[in-house]
Scaffold this motif. Structure first.
Motif, PDB file in Angstrom:
ATOM      1  N   VAL A  71       0.989  -0.948  -0.190  1.00 24.93           N
ATOM      2  CA  VAL A  71       0.013   0.131  -0.175  1.00 24.93           C
ATOM      3  C   VAL A  71       0.305   1.394   0.446  1.00 24.93           C
ATOM      4  N   VAL A  72       1.902   1.083   1.101  1.00 25.92           N
ATOM      5  CA  VAL A  72       2.733   2.290   0.972  1.00 25.92           C
ATOM      6  C   VAL A  72       3.591   2.634  -0.501  1.00 25.92           C
ATOM      7  N   ILE A  73       4.129   1.796  -0.783  1.00 25.07           N
ATOM      8  CA  ILE A  73       4.541   1.991  -2.022  1.00 25.07           C
ATOM      9  C   ILE A  73       4.032   2.556  -3.277  1.00 25.07           C
ATOM     10  N   SER A  74       2.828   1.679  -3.011  1.00 22.12           N
ATOM     11  CA  SER A  74       1.782   2.542  -4.339  1.00 22.12           C
ATOM     12  C   SER A  74       1.410   4.261  -4.058  1.00 22.12           C
ATOM     13  N   VAL A  75       1.732   4.315  -2.571  1.00 16.61           N
ATOM     14  CA  VAL A  75       0.840   5.569  -2.087  1.00 16.61           C
ATOM     15  C   VAL A  75       2.339   7.009  -3.018  1.00 16.61           C
ATOM     16  N   LEU A  76       3.785   5.811  -1.927  1.00 18.07           N
ATOM     17  CA  LEU A  76       4.306   6.970  -3.129  1.00 18.07           C
ATOM     18  C   LEU A  76       5.166   6.524  -3.908  1.00 18.07           C
ATOM     19  N   ARG A  77       4.354   6.134  -5.446  1.00 13.92           N
ATOM     20  CA  ARG A  77       4.687   6.207  -6.726  1.00 13.92           C
ATOM     21  C   ARG A  77       3.792   6.929  -7.255  1.00 13.92           C
ATOM     22  N   ALA A  78       2.708   6.836  -6.722  1.00 13.02           N
ATOM     23  CA  ALA A  78       1.886   8.425  -6.977  1.00 13.02           C
ATOM     24  C   ALA A  78       2.917   9.546  -6.756  1.00 13.02           C
ATOM     25  N   MET A  79       2.698   9.704  -5.554  1.00 12.42           N
ATOM     26  CA  MET A  79       3.514  10.745  -5.350  1.00 12.42           C
ATOM     27  C   MET A  79       4.588  10.692  -6.205  1.00 12.42           C
ATOM     28  N   ASN A  80       5.409   9.851  -7.076  1.00 13.26           N
ATOM     29  CA  ASN A  80       6.632  10.621  -7.703  1.00 13.26           C
ATOM     30  C   ASN A  80       7.922  10.361  -6.913  1.00 13.26           C
ATOM     31  N   LEU A  81       7.751   9.343  -5.531  1.00 10.53           N
ATOM     32  CA  LEU A  81       9.078   9.694  -4.807  1.00 10.53           C
ATOM     33  C   LEU A  81       9.530   7.880  -4.922  1.00 10.53           C
ATOM     34  N   LEU A  82      10.516   8.111  -6.035  1.00  9.68           N
ATOM     35  CA  LEU A  82      10.799   6.778  -6.662  1.00  9.68           C
ATOM     36  C   LEU A  82      12.026   5.932  -6.184  1.00  9.68           C
ATOM     37  N   GLU A  83      12.390   6.977  -5.211  1.00  6.09           N
ATOM     38  CA  GLU A  83      14.070   6.802  -4.205  1.00  6.09           C
ATOM     39  C   GLU A  83      13.529   5.851  -3.071  1.00  6.09           C
ATOM     40  N   PRO A  84      12.155   5.961  -2.555  1.00  5.08           N
ATOM     41  CA  PRO A  84      11.766   4.831  -1.998  1.00  5.08           C
ATOM     42  C   PRO A  84      10.820   3.866  -1.598  1.00  5.08           C
ATOM     43  N   VAL A  85      10.629   4.103  -2.860  1.00  9.43           N
ATOM     44  CA  VAL A  85       9.845   2.792  -4.230  1.00  9.43           C
ATOM     45  C   VAL A  85      10.731   1.882  -4.386  1.00  9.43           C
ATOM     46  N   ASP A  86      11.863   2.400  -4.415  1.00  9.86           N
ATOM     47  CA  ASP A  86      13.447   1.178  -5.016  1.00  9.86           C
ATOM     48  C   ASP A  86      13.230   0.822  -3.925  1.00  9.86           C
ATOM     49  N   ARG A  87      13.986   1.437  -2.738  1.00  8.99           N
ATOM     50  CA  ARG A  87      13.907   0.530  -1.778  1.00  8.99           C
ATOM     51  C   ARG A  87      13.347  -0.205  -0.759  1.00  8.99           C
ATOM     52  N   LEU A  88      11.873   0.524  -0.502  1.00  9.79           N
ATOM     53  CA  LEU A  88      11.030  -0.965  -0.004  1.00  9.79           C
ATOM     54  C   LEU A  88      10.728  -2.000  -1.119  1.00  9.79           C
ATOM     55  N   SER A  89      10.745  -1.914  -2.322  1.00  9.39           N
ATOM     56  CA  SER A  89      10.382  -3.127  -3.272  1.00  9.39           C
ATOM     57  C   SER A  89      11.933  -3.600  -3.762  1.00  9.39           C
ATOM     58  N   HIS A  90      13.068  -3.736  -2.648  1.00 10.83           N
ATOM     59  CA  HIS A  90      14.320  -4.468  -2.615  1.00 10.83           C
ATOM     60  C   HIS A  90      14.264  -5.436  -1.480  1.00 10.83           C
ATOM     61  N   ILE A  91      13.776  -4.163  -0.788  1.00 15.76           N
ATOM     62  CA  ILE A  91      13.779  -5.050   1.387  1.00 15.76           C
ATOM     63  C   ILE A  91      12.690  -5.992   0.989  1.00 15.76           C
TER      64      ILE A  91
END
Length: 639
Positions: A71-91
């Motif tokens: 859920v958090v990844i989808s919201v961050l992606r909507a906000m175009n915050l791609l760096e935390p998205v990549d880190r979360l996806s990796h974790i």
């Protein structure tokens, strides 16, 4: 960030790392996203008063850590915050790898429970000339073979490949392909095989994949993971770190059996064909197991590949197998003495599957106090001895023949229908159609539960493809009306002959090999005596016509390569196999009399002969329950 290892820690890190304005915007997007997706996780008032720590805790309590991170990844992606998205996806992906490894270990633990075990080494070889893929292309005494280890199967060596590696593991029926494939997945899950090379190793049974209702690449991954929520997109970001093991290519719809009836191509089979052609998951590594009979068809789909042949047991391993199979040492010695006195039996024990057939037959005869007077002259005689021993007698002594005939005809008609339509898995309705009771035929059939929605169905397979092909061959001889073969049988035999003609110099089908052997004078008489049958002269004459036609064709038989190697060559190959190479873990259950007919084998990559054990865990979901039918359970005898 480097210390973060769990989804809970990653979620807390991501929310606490947001600036105050960004965190307010995050809560706005969170509410909007939930409304769009129909999820009412939190009311507006609840969101406004939550701190990052409180919000993380609330999301985890509502939908679990993994779902909360999504859920958090989808919201961050909507906000175009791609760096935390990549880190979360990796974790999340790292966490899911461990979950999947645990899933693999759990499946294998369940299958092996209650089985006594021992190790038996297998021989893997390749030709010294890497340009030739056909190991039987020239006379074997002049052919140079080299032993291969499992660890180096995907090493490119000095030769660089433009495409990701594809390894073809070929071997005749019963040589141990399924066992090796399953154990490779397990050893990867235990961390002892290909450490750091593959993020995921997936086992795909080509026989069982037809049970899947949908046919998409993503659905294949869900099935492999046993999880309909597997993070497929994250997995595919690094396709080169995926290994698919496709077990039993020869059991897909046979493009090489053009004369046989078959249903339309299953959607998931189509996905596997696309995978082999590198049209999907093009950067992954592949290992494909197959019998030689399907090699010509497989080669037409491959761009480049490395071919390995599995030869079965060495001489020393045959003796060790008998010791592991028979709980009673004296019984093991007596059985091995019988085998050593017969060249056909002794040589046949090089093939693990046939070795199991021989041990099961000998053990049953010994426990019944029956004399073992058979003197098999070929592999077909061995199968005849096993089948005649385990055909169930009637409760009424005067009806034994009738009952045996009924069961034999039922097994033959079931096998023939399956071969004609390229089917290896049967439902209970199929068994009833052929007057068979699956529960009482565990010497010939293996059952497996399959979750279909909220219901569990039971499917059946022959213990091994060689049994199905044997009963298919016998089906021509046990017809109710023996006046002639009939139009249907003529068509079937003609299609088999046409198939052999197209594959000139190729390996004949096992069904045809069994049939040709039975038609030999001595074996034919033996067949009639063992099964209390008299094949009519007219039927014999028609079948002999097909036998004569086969004589004019050049063809190879199953196990030709394995049996053509002289003992000294095998001993030299064994010297080249290191302690870390693949071995079979063979189990013989002693719980109940019918359990003795169950063959359970597990391979192992050994480290000073210590065995790694994985924990038993449970995680219920539909995909996982369905996947429990896989991992080769229906291909048991080949192990």
């Amino acid at each position: 960030m480097s210390q973060i290892q769990t989804p809970q820690e990653a979620l807390l890190w991501a929310l606490r790392d947001l600036e105050e304005k960004s965190f307010k915007l995050f809560k706005f997007h969170l509410r909007n996203n939930c409304l769009l997706e129909g999820k009412m996780l939190l009311a507006r008032g609840e969101l406004e008063g939550l701190s990052p720590v409180d919000l993380a805790s609330r999301l985890i309590s509502l939908c679990g850590a993994r779902e909360a991170v999504k859920v958090v990844i989808s919201v961050l992606r909507a906000m175009n915050l791609l760096e935390p998205v990549d880190r979360l996806s990796h974790i999340c992906l790292n966490d899911y790898r461990e979950m999947y490894r645990e899933h693999v270990r759990c499946l294998e633990e369940r299958q092996d429970r209650g089985i006594g075990c021992n190790y038996n080494q297998l021989l893997l070889v390749t030709r010294l000339n890497p340009e030739s893929t056909d190991l039987s292309a020239c006379p074997l005494p002049e052919q140079e073979l080299d032993s291969v280890s499992v660890e180096t199967l995907f090493d490119q060596g000095e030769k660089s490949y433009q495409a990701p590696p594809t390894v073809v593991l070929q071997g005749s029926a019963g040589t141990g392909k399924t066992t090796l494939a399953r154990k490779m997945v397990l050893d990867w899950a235990m961390g002892t095989l290909y450490p750091g090379q593959f993020d995921y190793v997936f086992y795909v049974s080509c026989r069982e994949v037809v049970l899947l209702p949908a046919g998409t690449p993503d659905q294949l991954l869900f099935w492999c993971c046993g999880d309909n929520q597997a993070p497929v997109k994250e997995m595919l970001r690094e396709e080169e770190r995926l290994l698919f093991i496709l077990d039993g290519f020869d059991e897909l719809q046979r493009p090489f059996a053009t004369g046989l009836k078959r249903l339309s191509l299953n959607p998931m089979e189509n996905v596997l064909h696309r995978l082999i052609r590198r049209e999907v998951f093009s950067r992954c590594s592949l290992l494909i197991t197959t019998r030689p009979v399907a090699l010509h068809s497989l080669k037409s789909l491959l761009k480049q590949s490395r071919h390995i042949h599995i030869l079965g047991f060495s001489e020393d391993e045959r003796r060790r197998y008998f010791s592991s199979y028979f709980a009673d040492e004296e019984q093991a010695r007596n059985a091995f003495d019988i085998v050593q006195r017969n060249d056909v039996l002794y040589k046949s024990c090089q093939i693990p599957g046939i070795c199991w057939v021989i041990c099961s037959w000998l053990k049953e005869r010994m426990e019944r106090g029956r004399e073992i007077s058979e003197n098999p002259s070929n592999g077909t005689d061995i199968f005849m001895a096993y089948v005649s021993t385990f055909l169930p007698p009637s409760d009424k002594a005067d009806c034994t023949e009738l009952t045996s005939h009924r069961v034999l005809r039922g097994l033959c008609s079931l096998a023939a229908e399956g071969i004609q339509h390229q089917r290896f898995i049967f439902e209970e309705a199929d068994l009833r159609k052929h007057n068979l009771d699956g529960a009482s035929l565990d010497a010939f059939l293996s059952s497996m539960p399959y979750q279909e929605g909220s219901h569990t169905k039971t499917f059946y397979t022959f213990l091994h493809i060689s049994f199905q092909e044997f009963f298919h061959a016998v089906s021509y001889l046990v017809k109710e009306d023996q006046s002639d073969l009939g139009k249907e049988s003529h068509r079937e035999l003609r299609s088999l002959l046409d198939e052999e003609k197209e594959e000139e110099n190729g390996e004949i089908t096992l069904s045809m090999q069994f049939l040709l052997d039975i038609l030999k004078k001595e074996t034919s008489s033996n067949f009639e005596l063992k099964f209390f049958l008299k094949v009519s002269p007219s039927l014999k004459q028609e079948l002999m016509y097909f036998k004569e036609q086969m004589k004019s064709k050049k063809h190879k038989r199953a196990w030709d390569l394995e049996f053509s190697l002289n003992p000294s060559k095998i001993r030299n190959l064994v010297k080249g196999v290191q302690i870390s190479d693949v071995s079979l873990k063979v189990g013989q259950s002693n719980k109940k009399s019918h359990d003795r007919k169950s063959f359970s084998v597990k391979t192992s990559l050994r480290d000073e002969q210590k065995e790694n054990q994985g924990p038993v865990v449970g995680k219920d979901n539909t995909a996982k329950t369905q996947k429990e039918t896989s991992n080769g359970k229906g291909r048991e005898m080949e192990k």
